[in-house]
Design an enzyme around this catalytic site. Structure first.
Site, PDB file in Angstrom:
ATOM      1  N   ASP A 150       0.866  -1.183   0.000  1.00  0.00           N
ATOM      2  CA  ASP A 150       0.000   0.000   0.000  1.00  0.00           C
ATOM      3  C   ASP A 150       0.903   1.233   0.000  1.00  0.00           C
ATOM      4  OD1 ASP A 150      -1.725  -2.185   0.798  1.00  0.00           O
ATOM      5  OD2 ASP A 150      -3.149  -0.696   1.522  1.00  0.00           O
ATOM      6  N   LYS A 184      -6.891   3.442  -3.860  1.00  0.00           N
ATOM      7  CA  LYS A 184      -7.313   3.440  -2.456  1.00  0.00           C
ATOM      8  C   LYS A 184      -7.569   4.866  -2.008  1.00  0.00           C
ATOM      9  CE  LYS A 184      -5.368   2.163   2.101  1.00  0.00           C
ATOM     10  NZ  LYS A 184      -4.239   1.492   2.776  1.00  0.00           N
ATOM     11  N   LYS A 196     -10.162   0.205  -3.127  1.00  0.00           N
ATOM     12  CA  LYS A 196     -10.091  -0.060  -1.685  1.00  0.00           C
ATOM     13  C   LYS A 196     -10.553   1.173  -0.919  1.00  0.00           C
ATOM     14  CE  LYS A 196      -7.001  -1.121   2.199  1.00  0.00           C
ATOM     15  NZ  LYS A 196      -5.663  -1.591   2.636  1.00  0.00           N
TER      16      LYS A 196
END
Length: 264
Positions: A94, A166, A205
């Site tokens: 991430d 995300k 996400k």
């Protein structure tokens, strides 16, 4: 229940990122992730090797953050962090974009920064989620409105090879009118926008602000396939509670039907 336990549990990336978390708390967090059967843990870089050990024997993946939480590291540092994390067992990465460069409109820099991490992860069979930090994009930038900027960044992420876009790090605090700091994290508006801004190849996400079962279900219905959460146990315990109540109700109804057929 509309969704199975596994469908919802396997959306959750259990977050173990707070800077004050001790080794014992990180280990306990991995135990919880293993017990509840979530998709992954998202853990601090120095703890990747430990997480691999703590999660052994489970199908819970180890995820690691890169350039976290503000994305300010140089591209080469992000690349090196990614290489080390993958070598130590991280299966998902991430990363945070360079937010200042995004607000400056330096698209070439932003894209190559993302690409460097994606390429490093992919060559080691790991996947990459790219954090936009949507709270910092709420006023737009580089001559673009907020939505235009988010859409542009989603497109750059896809071009650079990202597996997910995300929303947030969970640490993108913005100064409020009262002088305090807070953040929104994943909003319905942003999740819808991000979903339509990338092709089906790229997943979405949600992160930041999803704290209960209804929130998890809602982000799924908006198109998110993963959700960062620290309230994992509470969310999935609520699922089990509702499922048990639903089954009990079905049993009562079935019994009542049998009584009716018996002529009572």
């Amino acid at each position: 229940m509309k969704y199975t336990y596994e469908q919802l549990a396997k959306m959750i990336d259990h977050s173990l990122l707070h800077p004050t978390m001790t080794d014992a708390e990180l280990e306990e967090g991995c135990r919880i992730a293993k017990e509840y059967g979530v998709a992954s843990v998202c853990i601090k870089p120095y703890a990747v090797k430990d997480a691999v050990k703590w999660l052994a024997g489970s199908n819970v993946l180890v995820g690691c953050v890169i350039g976290f939480p503000h994305g300010n590291s140089s591209t080469e540092i992000k690349r090196t962090e990614t290489r080390q994390a993958c070598r130590e067992g991280a299966q998902e990465i991430d990363m945070v974009i360079n937010i200042g460069k995004a607000l400056s409109g330096d698209w070439a820099y932003v894209e190559q920064d993302i690409r460097a991490v994606c390429d490093e992860a992919h060559c080691r069979a790991s996947r990459t989620k790219v954090i936009l930090e949507t709270d910092y994009l709420s006023k737009g930038g580089a001559g673009l409105s907020s939505d235009e900027l988010k859409k542009k960044l989603c497109e750059l992420c896809e071009s650079a090879g990202a597996d997910w876009v995300k929303t947030s790090s969970g640490y993108g605090f913005v100064k409020q009118p009262d002088g305090g700091y807070n953040y929104q994290g994943a909003t319905e508006h942003d999740l819808k926008l991000m979903r339509v801004s990338v092709s089906p190849r790229v997943q979405v996400k949600a992160a930041g602000g999803v704290r209960d079962l209804d929130g998890l279900i809602r982000v799924r219905e908006l198109g998110a396939t993963r959700c960062g959460a620290s309230a994992t146990a509470a969310i999935l315990d609520e699922y089990k509670k509702r499922q048990a109540a639903e089954r009990a109700g079905a049993t009562v109804q079935a019994s009542a039907g049998q009584i009716g057929k018996g002529g009572y």
